[in-house]
Structures are given as structure tokens and as C-alpha cells.
Scaffold this active site. Structure first.
Site, PDB file in Angstrom:
ATOM      1  N   HIS A 187      28.472  -7.173 -19.561  1.00  0.00           N
ATOM      2  CA  HIS A 187      28.242  -8.260 -18.598  1.00  0.00           C
ATOM      3  C   HIS A 187      26.748  -8.379 -18.302  1.00  0.00           C
ATOM      4  O   HIS A 187      26.178  -9.465 -18.357  1.00  0.00           O
ATOM      5  CB  HIS A 187      29.027  -8.001 -17.313  1.00  0.00           C
ATOM      6  CG  HIS A 187      28.620  -8.867 -16.161  1.00  0.00           C
ATOM      7  ND1 HIS A 187      28.898 -10.211 -16.102  1.00  0.00           N
ATOM      8  CD2 HIS A 187      27.926  -8.581 -15.024  1.00  0.00           C
ATOM      9  CE1 HIS A 187      28.416 -10.723 -14.978  1.00  0.00           C
ATOM     10  NE2 HIS A 187      27.810  -9.750 -14.305  1.00  0.00           N
ATOM     11  N   ASP A 240       5.630 -32.357 -29.622  1.00  0.00           N
ATOM     12  CA  ASP A 240       6.631 -31.320 -29.922  1.00  0.00           C
ATOM     13  C   ASP A 240       6.006 -29.972 -29.597  1.00  0.00           C
ATOM     14  O   ASP A 240       4.887 -29.915 -29.081  1.00  0.00           O
ATOM     15  CB  ASP A 240       7.050 -31.368 -31.408  1.00  0.00           C
ATOM     16  CG  ASP A 240       8.442 -30.773 -31.610  1.00  0.00           C
ATOM     17  OD1 ASP A 240       8.687 -29.658 -31.128  1.00  0.00           O
ATOM     18  OD2 ASP A 240       9.292 -31.437 -32.248  1.00  0.00           O
ATOM     19  N   TRP A 249      23.574  -1.574 -18.718  1.00  0.00           N
ATOM     20  CA  TRP A 249      22.523  -2.328 -19.416  1.00  0.00           C
ATOM     21  C   TRP A 249      21.217  -1.554 -19.437  1.00  0.00           C
ATOM     22  O   TRP A 249      20.342  -1.863 -20.227  1.00  0.00           O
ATOM     23  CB  TRP A 249      22.336  -3.715 -18.794  1.00  0.00           C
ATOM     24  CG  TRP A 249      21.359  -3.774 -17.647  1.00  0.00           C
ATOM     25  CD1 TRP A 249      21.568  -3.333 -16.386  1.00  0.00           C
ATOM     26  CD2 TRP A 249      20.038  -4.318 -17.667  1.00  0.00           C
ATOM     27  NE1 TRP A 249      20.461  -3.566 -15.620  1.00  0.00           N
ATOM     28  CE2 TRP A 249      19.504  -4.169 -16.370  1.00  0.00           C
ATOM     29  CE3 TRP A 249      19.242  -4.927 -18.648  1.00  0.00           C
ATOM     30  CZ2 TRP A 249      18.216  -4.595 -16.038  1.00  0.00           C
ATOM     31  CZ3 TRP A 249      17.967  -5.341 -18.300  1.00  0.00           C
ATOM     32  CH2 TRP A 249      17.465  -5.180 -17.014  1.00  0.00           C
ATOM     33  N   SER A 254      13.178 -12.914 -30.873  1.00  0.00           N
ATOM     34  CA  SER A 254      13.360 -14.328 -30.572  1.00  0.00           C
ATOM     35  C   SER A 254      12.510 -14.733 -29.382  1.00  0.00           C
ATOM     36  O   SER A 254      11.811 -15.744 -29.398  1.00  0.00           O
ATOM     37  CB  SER A 254      14.845 -14.593 -30.298  1.00  0.00           C
ATOM     38  OG  SER A 254      15.005 -15.677 -29.431  1.00  0.00           O
ATOM     39  N   SER A 255      12.535 -13.898 -28.330  1.00  0.00           N
ATOM     40  CA  SER A 255      11.778 -14.230 -27.118  1.00  0.00           C
ATOM     41  C   SER A 255      10.278 -14.131 -27.354  1.00  0.00           C
ATOM     42  O   SER A 255       9.506 -14.920 -26.819  1.00  0.00           O
ATOM     43  CB  SER A 255      12.174 -13.299 -25.981  1.00  0.00           C
ATOM     44  OG  SER A 255      13.487 -13.562 -25.597  1.00  0.00           O
ATOM     45  N   HIS A 294      11.257  -4.578 -15.027  1.00  0.00           N
ATOM     46  CA  HIS A 294      10.870  -5.308 -13.827  1.00  0.00           C
ATOM     47  C   HIS A 294      10.241  -6.654 -14.112  1.00  0.00           C
ATOM     48  O   HIS A 294      10.652  -7.650 -13.521  1.00  0.00           O
ATOM     49  CB  HIS A 294      10.049  -4.488 -12.848  1.00  0.00           C
ATOM     50  CG  HIS A 294      10.099  -5.147 -11.513  1.00  0.00           C
ATOM     51  ND1 HIS A 294      11.203  -5.073 -10.700  1.00  0.00           N
ATOM     52  CD2 HIS A 294       9.258  -6.011 -10.916  1.00  0.00           C
ATOM     53  CE1 HIS A 294      11.020  -5.834  -9.645  1.00  0.00           C
ATOM     54  NE2 HIS A 294       9.849  -6.414  -9.749  1.00  0.00           N
ATOM     55  N   GLU A 341      10.980  -8.403 -16.481  1.00  0.00           N
ATOM     56  CA  GLU A 341      12.153  -9.178 -16.906  1.00  0.00           C
ATOM     57  C   GLU A 341      12.778  -9.917 -15.725  1.00  0.00           C
ATOM     58  O   GLU A 341      13.246 -11.053 -15.855  1.00  0.00           O
ATOM     59  CB  GLU A 341      13.176  -8.233 -17.550  1.00  0.00           C
ATOM     60  CG  GLU A 341      14.519  -8.850 -17.887  1.00  0.00           C
ATOM     61  CD  GLU A 341      14.444  -9.847 -19.017  1.00  0.00           C
ATOM     62  OE1 GLU A 341      13.480  -9.778 -19.794  1.00  0.00           O
ATOM     63  OE2 GLU A 341      15.347 -10.690 -19.110  1.00  0.00           O
ATOM     64  N   TYR A 351      11.269 -11.150 -13.201  1.00  0.00           N
ATOM     65  CA  TYR A 351      10.467 -12.353 -12.930  1.00  0.00           C
ATOM     66  C   TYR A 351      10.558 -13.346 -14.065  1.00  0.00           C
ATOM     67  O   TYR A 351      10.454 -14.550 -13.853  1.00  0.00           O
ATOM     68  CB  TYR A 351       9.022 -11.951 -12.618  1.00  0.00           C
ATOM     69  CG  TYR A 351       8.987 -11.109 -11.377  1.00  0.00           C
ATOM     70  CD1 TYR A 351       9.301 -11.683 -10.152  1.00  0.00           C
ATOM     71  CD2 TYR A 351       8.729  -9.761 -11.430  1.00  0.00           C
ATOM     72  CE1 TYR A 351       9.347 -10.926  -9.008  1.00  0.00           C
ATOM     73  CE2 TYR A 351       8.770  -8.986 -10.280  1.00  0.00           C
ATOM     74  CZ  TYR A 351       9.083  -9.573  -9.080  1.00  0.00           C
ATOM     75  OH  TYR A 351       9.140  -8.819  -7.954  1.00  0.00           O
ATOM     76  N   SER A 407      10.641 -26.488  -7.647  1.00  0.00           N
ATOM     77  CA  SER A 407       9.470 -27.215  -7.136  1.00  0.00           C
ATOM     78  C   SER A 407       9.577 -28.702  -7.454  1.00  0.00           C
ATOM     79  O   SER A 407       9.326 -29.550  -6.589  1.00  0.00           O
ATOM     80  CB  SER A 407       8.183 -26.672  -7.766  1.00  0.00           C
ATOM     81  OG  SER A 407       7.998 -25.333  -7.397  1.00  0.00           O
ATOM     82  N   HIS A 446       9.947   1.391  -8.819  1.00  0.00           N
ATOM     83  CA  HIS A 446      10.797   1.305  -7.630  1.00  0.00           C
ATOM     84  C   HIS A 446      12.275   1.234  -8.022  1.00  0.00           C
ATOM     85  O   HIS A 446      13.135   1.249  -7.152  1.00  0.00           O
ATOM     86  CB  HIS A 446      10.399   0.134  -6.716  1.00  0.00           C
ATOM     87  CG  HIS A 446      10.589  -1.218  -7.304  1.00  0.00           C
ATOM     88  ND1 HIS A 446       9.768  -2.269  -7.030  1.00  0.00           N
ATOM     89  CD2 HIS A 446      11.512  -1.706  -8.153  1.00  0.00           C
ATOM     90  CE1 HIS A 446      10.163  -3.330  -7.683  1.00  0.00           C
ATOM     91  NE2 HIS A 446      11.228  -3.015  -8.367  1.00  0.00           N
ATOM     92  N   HIS A 447      12.545   1.149  -9.337  1.00  0.00           N
ATOM     93  CA  HIS A 447      13.930   1.261  -9.795  1.00  0.00           C
ATOM     94  C   HIS A 447      14.326   2.719  -9.973  1.00  0.00           C
ATOM     95  O   HIS A 447      15.450   3.011 -10.337  1.00  0.00           O
ATOM     96  CB  HIS A 447      14.109   0.535 -11.128  1.00  0.00           C
ATOM     97  CG  HIS A 447      13.877  -0.940 -11.035  1.00  0.00           C
ATOM     98  ND1 HIS A 447      14.878  -1.832 -10.763  1.00  0.00           N
ATOM     99  CD2 HIS A 447      12.755  -1.683 -11.160  1.00  0.00           C
ATOM    100  CE1 HIS A 447      14.383  -3.058 -10.739  1.00  0.00           C
ATOM    101  NE2 HIS A 447      13.104  -2.992 -10.975  1.00  0.00           N
ATOM    102  N   THR A 483       5.691 -14.472  -2.876  1.00  0.00           N
ATOM    103  CA  THR A 483       7.030 -15.073  -2.830  1.00  0.00           C
ATOM    104  C   THR A 483       7.178 -15.884  -1.546  1.00  0.00           C
ATOM    105  O   THR A 483       7.727 -16.996  -1.558  1.00  0.00           O
ATOM    106  CB  THR A 483       8.116 -13.989  -2.903  1.00  0.00           C
ATOM    107  OG1 THR A 483       7.768 -13.081  -3.950  1.00  0.00           O
ATOM    108  CG2 THR A 483       9.460 -14.589  -3.192  1.00  0.00           C
ATOM    109  N   LYS A 520       5.562 -19.218  -1.782  1.00  0.00           N
ATOM    110  CA  LYS A 520       6.362 -20.210  -2.501  1.00  0.00           C
ATOM    111  C   LYS A 520       7.446 -20.801  -1.587  1.00  0.00           C
ATOM    112  O   LYS A 520       7.625 -22.027  -1.535  1.00  0.00           O
ATOM    113  CB  LYS A 520       7.013 -19.597  -3.744  1.00  0.00           C
ATOM    114  CG  LYS A 520       6.008 -19.160  -4.772  1.00  0.00           C
ATOM    115  CD  LYS A 520       6.546 -19.231  -6.185  1.00  0.00           C
ATOM    116  CE  LYS A 520       6.800 -20.635  -6.654  1.00  0.00           C
ATOM    117  NZ  LYS A 520       5.621 -21.304  -7.188  1.00  0.00           N
ATOM    118  N   ARG A 526      27.799   2.212  -7.490  1.00  0.00           N
ATOM    119  CA  ARG A 526      28.023   1.206  -8.535  1.00  0.00           C
ATOM    120  C   ARG A 526      28.793   1.801  -9.704  1.00  0.00           C
ATOM    121  O   ARG A 526      28.865   2.994  -9.871  1.00  0.00           O
ATOM    122  CB  ARG A 526      26.683   0.751  -9.112  1.00  0.00           C
ATOM    123  CG  ARG A 526      25.821   0.017  -8.204  1.00  0.00           C
ATOM    124  CD  ARG A 526      24.431  -0.079  -8.812  1.00  0.00           C
ATOM    125  NE  ARG A 526      24.419  -0.953  -9.974  1.00  0.00           N
ATOM    126  CZ  ARG A 526      23.315  -1.234 -10.666  1.00  0.00           C
ATOM    127  NH1 ARG A 526      22.174  -0.710 -10.330  1.00  0.00           N
ATOM    128  NH2 ARG A 526      23.353  -2.039 -11.694  1.00  0.00           N
TER     129      ARG A 526
END
Lengths: 292, 545
Positions: free
Chosen positions: B83, B113, B153, B182-183, B267, B269, B271, B282, B316-317, B342, B345, B464
Site C-alpha cells: 500500500h 513541448d 515501505w 523514471s523519476s 524526507h 520524498e 516534499y 495556489s 527526525h524519522h 509552510t 504558504k 503501527r
């Protein structure tokens, strides 16, 4: 007409902000607290059993007051804007797109709020992490899927494996299923205890929520943490780092006893009633007697 | 000069012969950024269905204590792991970056293009390949307990090395490496397009915020994904019998090092998934307030700041792995800092609406919900940044609630906001407002019912990735599972909306949102011509952002 709309928007915004603040602060800061384990339907932290958990609860409360305030403020502001500046009430939009003062304000104010949060958080962190002089040392070794406890200071106390009780066993023992084990870690009350945590295979995490402790068991590394429990009783936790198929089925049970009972337990080689040798003999006799 | 026969002179603007190839060439050899964008969106929807099915089954299992469906507990962990991987790499990223990024970045900067159309094609087709690898991993052995990979994951060793000796995890490594490349190709493409192919007069400081968001995202991808690729490759060689021992303490390796490498990618990732949604919101807020965006430069540089700071907060993870206390203190402070840009924004969006003339269209409803729910998810992030408090909350359902508020309601609401905002522009037809509203409200209520009670579960101490839990947690788990049914109904309305819109085909004009929609895509027809901007647009000095 215009002013009537502004008043309506203000009233709704204020009511929403106040109501949401009260609800969020109430939900975040009340509710029954589990003693030594989770409580049925609980929605708040478990009761603090150690000084670290007491401080942790204080910081949690402080941060909750602040973040509930932020959410309520944003909700109120959004409600005001959505009513006051809806197309019907304000058909001609303004063209403002800059205001240096307000941009500075909404950068500085969050910084100040964060400072208010950061100071007690740092104090908590250092209090929790700096291990004081301890009188008792215990070692918890994670295995797939149980915990093995040993007392490095006492050679005559054999290390023992703490296995979970299944549903029937825990009902028979009158203990909560998925929390209860067949052999609890025994420690004395009002004593600073050092815990060494490691693992022999996959990673695990030795966790007792009411102590404010979660320490990963990493193979090849010995982590250490500490606690001092105020009251005798049984405290439960559950493995908190994914470790495979029985991750949910390797609970942690800590039995906190009086200093005298602990001394007797140690003297008996890790048993409350009689020596381990006697116990073994008795079980031996019983099994031998069973076939008759 | 050779005279061109009358019949071969291109019509004015070149629109008459739009050069659309036949079906197979168009969709399988595609080099057109809009077609590739559509392929990405379809791919994202398919992956979303797979990932959503997995989470629905998890919620059904957790509806009450005891083990209902997953008699093989390993299978549950496989669902949890897949998942996460599928939703992140194959739903959110393809939809936001590949889908909307491909569709609208070239148009917004006034380019015909993408810079490298063939690489764009490669970027897309690597993804289905990767997804197939992940799906194969479901049915090949993971370990002695069954098929598939059940190590979450995050893929921490030793659970992902000695804990899963079977080929299931090798397929995941191959799949993620393909998705990663790909990314990376996509990121190179976006950076080149945005830096080099802007129309005359389109300076960086006039560029629409969505293009800014994708530019920052592309840099994050370019810097973070190679680290993931390296970490995955190290896992791969660690797994071979007699292979390396990077993460094996018995051979001088360190399992914690993998966590550092993983979160150095992981991390940013986060963002990568949320910044494009910031850009989309926006535009929507500005369009339906009929006002230019407030504090444009602050908005653009807040995203740059989030991107930069996002690279120095990864640990921090990992507060509970046994780091030095000073290191934890640093990560605590650095993490709190992210709240500042943040906040800029959030307040700039509210200031954009202030004084506006607000229309509550479907995309605007999604955007408003995004702003509020992102605030809710953001403030619990401030709580979790506290290393001390995290000793209680780490790996509990409080964390699950937090990141689903910012992703399942942040990134996903951003995707739906953009989808409804540009639906007419992309497909030339308008959605049915009733079906779309039903989708929004059911989804909004459903996800809140799922995830708000999970805060309570975490505070009460529920860890979890548990297939079964003590009955103390039963009440809020059953509420949470009811939310899954409501959300499912919302998803049904989404598909009803899609089917209805393509059957009825209500045609829309070039700028169906009217005043307020000022970016370049609204100057084109709906859908845009197969090749736009044969004559490059010229952006005047006084043009609004």
C-alpha cells in the site's frame, strides 16, 4: 448591507474558532488515562508512571494547547474570509497582492511560537536521554518473537524468555490479551533502572508507553535508556518496530515491586516463592506424578 | 528557393493538420507532453485503485479485534508494505509530477513541448514496467511464511535482507530502481524545460507557481533518488549469499546506516509529493478569488526554502534508534524551522482570498479542504518533531494519522483539485457538478472519519503495522473502518463522474473559469491543439503572474 455581512462573518468565525478550540483542547487534553496500559476507547496519553513521562505529558499538553490554537485560528479566519468575501457579498475583488508588514509578521510570529515550544522540548529531550546514576541494570534482548531479559549485575539470576500468553492463558491469568506475558521483567519501585536494549536478529523496539520509553533493539548495537517508577504495579507495552510476522505478538510486561520483594526475588535467583531449583523440582514432581 | 505546392503549405498556425499519429503510435510511442501526461494520469488512477484496495482490506481486518481475513499474518504485512510503496511511487508521484507536470508545465512557461520528448516517453514506460515488478512480488516467495514482501515501505534491514530471503523483495528492488530512474529522467526533463524553454519575456519571477513547484520538486528528485538507488543496490548485494555486508553487524556493517540513507531520500520524498500540490492550490485559490496570488515571491521562495531545509531534517524519522542526544536536538530544531515557510504558504493563500470575490466551485472546495486539512496534519508534525514526545508517539497510529492528513488529504486533495480544475482543459468536456460534489463531500467526510480517530489510537498507545490489537483499541478502530466505507462511496462517485462526463460530453470554451484564470493554458483551446505555441507567446512586462 456590506456591514451586516461583515458582522455575520465575524460572528460565525469567532463562534467556529472558539468552539473548535474548546473541542480540540478538550479532546486533546482529557479523556480517561490508562494506568500501565491502554484504556478502553481512550483518547489521551497513558498515565505517567515515571518522571520522564510526567515531563513528556507536560510538553505534550503545552504543544497541544498551541496547535489547537493554530487550527482554531486558521478555521476561524477561513470562515470569515469565505463568508465576507464570497462572490455575492463582494462582487468586485481588490487587486492587493503585497503587504510587506503582514508578510514579516506571519514569518516572525511562527518563529516566536516555535521558540516557546523548543525550549521545554529540549529540556525534556536532555532529561530523557542523559542517563543518571542508576542502581539496577536490566538487559532486554529482542528475538523473533519474544523478549529475553537478564540482570547483568546478578550472575545467579538466569536470563529468561518472556513469551506472550495466548487468549485462553491470558483469560485464565486475568490479564489483558496481547499485553500479557508468561514472565514479566521484575524491577524495584522508586529506583533508577538502566535498560540495555539490543536484538539478535531483526530490529524490534522495547516500548513501555507509561514510562515514556521507546528504544529500538538493533542488532550489533546496545542502546540504553532509564526509568524510575513511582508506584508498584504491572506496566505493559508492545513491540514498536516492524519485525516480521508476529510483530503484534511480542508484548512487554514490567512488574514493579517493592524494594524488599525485589531483593528477595534476586536472592531467590529470580523467583518470588522459593528458589528456582525448588520450582524446577516441583514441576518435575508434578509431571512425574501426572501419568499415574 | 523552391516553390512549395499549394496543398503542402501548412495552414495558419499549423492547426489544420495537427499531426496526430494513429492510435498505437500515438499512445505507445508517444512523445507529446499532453498525451504522456494523460497516460500518467490513467496510470495514477489504476495504481490508486490497487493501493486503495490494499488499504480497504487493511481497514476491514482492523474493524474489530481478532484476525478476520489475514489468517496468514504475513499477508497483512505484505498489504501494508505494498500500500505504501504503490501509493507513493505509482499514484501520487505519477499523478502530480508526471500527469499535471507534463500537461501544464510546458504550456505555463510557453513552450511547445518538453525539452526531451523521447526521454519523456522512456520516463513513462519505465513506470508500468516497475509496477509489474511490484505486482509479481505479490506472488513469488518472500520468506518461509508466504509470498510477497512484508517489511514495510521503509525496507529496513535485517528484515529486508535475512528476514526475506525469497525473490519477492528482489522484484521490489528492481521495480523501485526502474521507478527511480523514471523519476530522475523526468526531473532532468523538467529542469531543462523550465530553465531553457520559457517563452520570450517569461522571466523566472513571472513564472506561474505550479512551474516553480515542479522545478523545486525536480531538483529534490534529482538529488534524493540517487541516494535511494544506492541504498537499494546495497541491499541487493547484501542479500546475495556471500555478498556484501554493508548493513550486517556480524561483518562490520551497520543497520542504522540504511535508515540514514533511506530517510535522506525519504524526507525530501515527502516534499516531492506535496510541493506540486502547493503549486496547484495556489492557482486554484487565485482563480476563484479573482485576484493575483498574494506575496508571489514569498510563495516561490518559501517552496525553495522548504526544499532546501527538507534535506537536512531526515533523522527526525529515527529518534528512537539510539542517536546521540545532541544530534537529536539538532534535528528537533531543524524540523521545527520547516513550519515557518509552510506557515508563509498557508497565510499567503488566505491573504489571496482576502478581499477577493470567491466562487465555491468544485476545484475550489478541494483546495479549501486541502488548506485546512494540511494545517491539521502540519501541526501534528510540530508535535512529532519533538524528539522527547516522539519517544511516546513514534511508530504509533498518531504518526499514521499525521502523515495521512498531509498525504491522503494533502497530496491527494491537491490531485483532485487539479483534476477538476483542469478537467475541461485536458479533455474538452465539463464534469457533472452533482456527481463531483458528491465525490468531494463523501471523500472529505470519509477520510476524516478514517484518520482523525487514529490520533486517539496513537495517544492510547497503539503501535503501527499490527494485524491484531488488544480490545482496548476496538472502539476507534471500528469508527476508522466505517470511514473506509464512506470513502469507498466517494470513489464510486468519482468513477461515475468520469463515465458520465465522457458519455454526455458537455463542451467547454477556452477559458471556462473566466476572469481570474490568467495563466497561459487558458489562452489555448480546450483541449489544447496537439502542438501548441507554433508561434511563441510573448509575455508583456505588466502581465500578472
Amino acid at each position: 448591507m456590506r456591514s451586516k455581512n461583515t458582522i455575520l462573518a465575524l460572528v460565525v468565525a469567532l463562534v467556529l474558532a472558539v468552539a473548535s478550540y474548546v473541542i480540540l483542547a478538550f479532546v486533546g487534553l482529557s479523556g480517561e488515562r490508562g494506568e500501565g496500559m491502554a484504556v478502553r476507547g481512550g483518547f489521551y496519553l497513558q498515565e505517567a508512571a515515571t518522571p520522564v513521562m510526567e515531563d513528556l505529558t507536560t510538553v505534550y499538553n503545552l504543544v497541544t494547547y498551541i496547535i489547537a490554537g493554530i487550527v482554531a485560528f486558521v478555521l476561524g479566519l477561513m470562515a470569515y474570509i469565505m463568508i465576507r468575501y464570497r462572490e455575492k457579498a463582494n462582487p468586485v475583488p481588490s487587486k492587493t497582492s503585497h503587504n510587506t508588514l503582514i508578510e514579516v509578521v506571519w514569518t516572525i510570529v511562527p518563529v516566536l511560537i516555535l521558540l516557546v515550544i523548543a525550549v521545554p522540548s529540549m529540556q525534556l529531550l536532555y532529561f530523557q536521554d542523559r542517563i543518571p546514576e542508576t542502581e539496577v541494570t536490566v538487559k532486554a534482548v529482542g528475538n523473533t518473537w519474544n523478549w529475553e531479559y537478564s540482570y547483568p549485575d546478578h550472575e545467579d539470576v538466569d536470563s529468561f524468555v518472556s513469551n506472550p500468553l495466548d487468549k485462553t492463558q491470558s483469560t485464565d491469568a486475568g490479564k489483558p490479551y496481547l499485553f500479557a506475558t508468561d514472565a514479566a521483567l521484575v524491577v524495584p519501585v522508586n529506583t533508577k533502572v538502566k535498560v540495555l536494549v539490543t536484538s539478535v536478529n531483526n530490529m524490534h523496539s522495547w516500548t513501555v508507553p507509561s514510562f515514556g520509553i521507546k528504544m529500538d533493539a538493533v542488532p550489533g548495537i546496545i542502546n540504553e535508556t532509564w526509568f524510575e517508577v513511582y508506584e508498584e504495579g504491572t506496566y505493559y507495552g508492545q513491540c514498536s518496530e516492524i519485525c516480521g510476522i508476529k510483530h503484534y505478538y511480542m508484548p512487554i510486561e514490567v512488574e514493579v515491586v517493592s524494594k524488599e520483594a525485589y531483593a528477595a526475588w534476586i536472592a531467590n535467583g529470580g523467583s518470588f516463592d522459593g528458589s528456582v531449583a525448588e520450582n524446577n523440582n516441583m514441576t518435575g514432581v508434578q509431571t512425574a506424578a501426572a501419568p499415574k | 528557393m523552391v516553390a512549395i505546392p499549394e496543398s503542402e503549405v501548412p495552414a495558419e498556425g499549423g492547426y489544420d493538420d495537427d499531426g496526430k499519429p494513429g492510435f498505437f503510435a500515438r499512445w505507445f510511442y508517444s512523445t507529446n507532453h499532453k498525451d504522456i501526461g494523460t497516460l500518467y494520469l490513467i496510470f495514477g488512477i489504476i495504481s490508486g485503485l490497487i493501493g486503495g484496495f490494499l488499504s480497504f482490506m487493511m481497514r476491514m481486518e482492523l474493524a474489530e479485534p481478532g484476525i478476520q481475513f489475514f489468517t496468514n499474518e504475513h499477508q497483512y504485512l505484505v498489504y501494508v508494505s505494498m500500500h505504501g510503496l504503490i501509493m507513493i511511487f505509482f499514484m501520487v508521484m505519477p499523478a502530480l509530477i508526471g500527469g499535471f507536470g507534463n500537461w501544464f508545465v510546458p504550456i505555463m512557461v510557453g513552450a511547445p513541448d518538453m525539452a526531451f520528448p523521447r526521454m519523456n516517453n522512456l520516463s513513462f514506460w519505465l513506470l508500468p514496467t516497475a509496477l509489474i515488478c511490484l505486482l509479481i512480488s505479490f506472488v513469488v516467495p518472500g520468506n518461509a511464511n508466504g509470498n510477497g514482501f512484508g517489511g514495510s515501505w521503509v525496507m529496513y534491514p535485517p528484515l529486508s535482507t535475512t528476514g526475506h530471503p525469497g525473490p519477492a523483495f528482489d522484484f521490489i528492488i528492481i521495480g523501485l530502481l526502474a521507478a527511480g530512474f523514471s523519476s530522475i529522467f523526468g526531473a532532468i526533463n523538467f529542469i531543462t524545460t523550465i530553465l531553457n524553454m520559457r517563452a520570450p519575456g517569461m522571466t523566472m519571477h513571472k513564472m506561474p507557481l505550479f512551474a516553480w513547484a515542479v522545478l523545486v520538486t525536480a531538483f529534490l528528485l534529482l538529488l534524493a533518488l540517487p541516494v535511494l538507488a544506492a541504498a537499494l543496490f546495497m541491499l541487493f548485494t547484501d542479500r546475495i549469499a556471500g555478498g556484501t555486508g554493508f548493513f550486517d553487524p556480524a561483518r562490520g556493517g551497520d543497520p542504522q546506516m540504511f535508515q540514514h540513507l533511506f530517510w535522506f531520500f525519504g524526507h525530501p520524498e515527502v516534499y516531492i509529493m506535496i510541493l506540486p500540490a502547493f503549486g496547484i492550490v495556489s492557482h486554484i485559490v487565485s482563480t476563484f478569488s479573482k485576484k493575483p496570488i498574494f506575496g508571489y515571491l514569498g510563495m516561490a521562495y518559501a517552496m525553495v526554502a522548504i526544499g532546501v531545509v527538507g534535506f537536512v531534517v531526515w533523522a527526525h524519522h529515527m529518534y528512537t534508534v539510539g542517536m546521540d542526544v545532541n544530534l537529536k536536538a539538532y534535528f528537533l530544531a531543524a524540523t521545527l524551522v520547516i513550519a515557518v515557510p509552510t506557515g508563509v504558504k498557508i497565510f499567503s493563500w488566505l491573504a489571496t482570498m482576502w478581499g477577493g470575490s470567491i466562487r465555491f466551485t468544485i476545484p475550489m472546495q478541494w483546495a479549501l479542504a486541502f488548506i485546512f486539512l494540511f494545517v491539521v496534519g502540519g501541526v501534528t508534525g510540530v508535535m512529532l518533531a519533538n524528539a522527547g514526545v516522539d519517544a511516546y508517539l513514534h511508530d504509533t497510529y498518531y504518526v499514521v494519522a499525521h502523515f495521512h492528513y498531509v498525504l491522503s488529504m494533502g497530496a491527494v486533495f491537491g490531485i483532485f483539485a487539479g483534476f477538476y480544475y483542469w478537467f475541461g482543459k485536458m479533455f474538452g468536456v465539463m464534469y457533472n457538478k452533482f456527481l463531483a460534489a458528491a465525490h468531494f463531500w463523501l471523500f472529505f467526510i470519509g477520510v476524516n472519519v478514517i484518520f482523525f480517530p487514529q490520533h486517539f489510537l496513537g495517544l492510547n498507545g497503539m503501535p503501527r503495522r499490527y494485524v491484531d490489537y488488544p480490545e482496548e483499541f476496538a472502539i476507534w478502530n471500528s469508527v476508522s473502518s466505517m470511514g473506509a466505507w464512506i470513502t469507498l462511496a466517494g470513489v464510486a462517485f468519482f468513477f461515475a463522474m468520469l463515465i458520465e462526463a465522457f458519455i454526455v460530453r458537455r463542451r467547454v470554451g477556452d477559458n471556462y473559469w473566466g476572469e481570474g484564470a490568467t495563466t497561459l493554458e487558458w489562452t489555448l483551446s480546450s483541449p489544447p491543439p496537439y502542438h501548441q505555441f507554433n508561434t511563441l507567446p510573448r509575455i508583456e512586462d505588466n502581465a500578472e503572474h
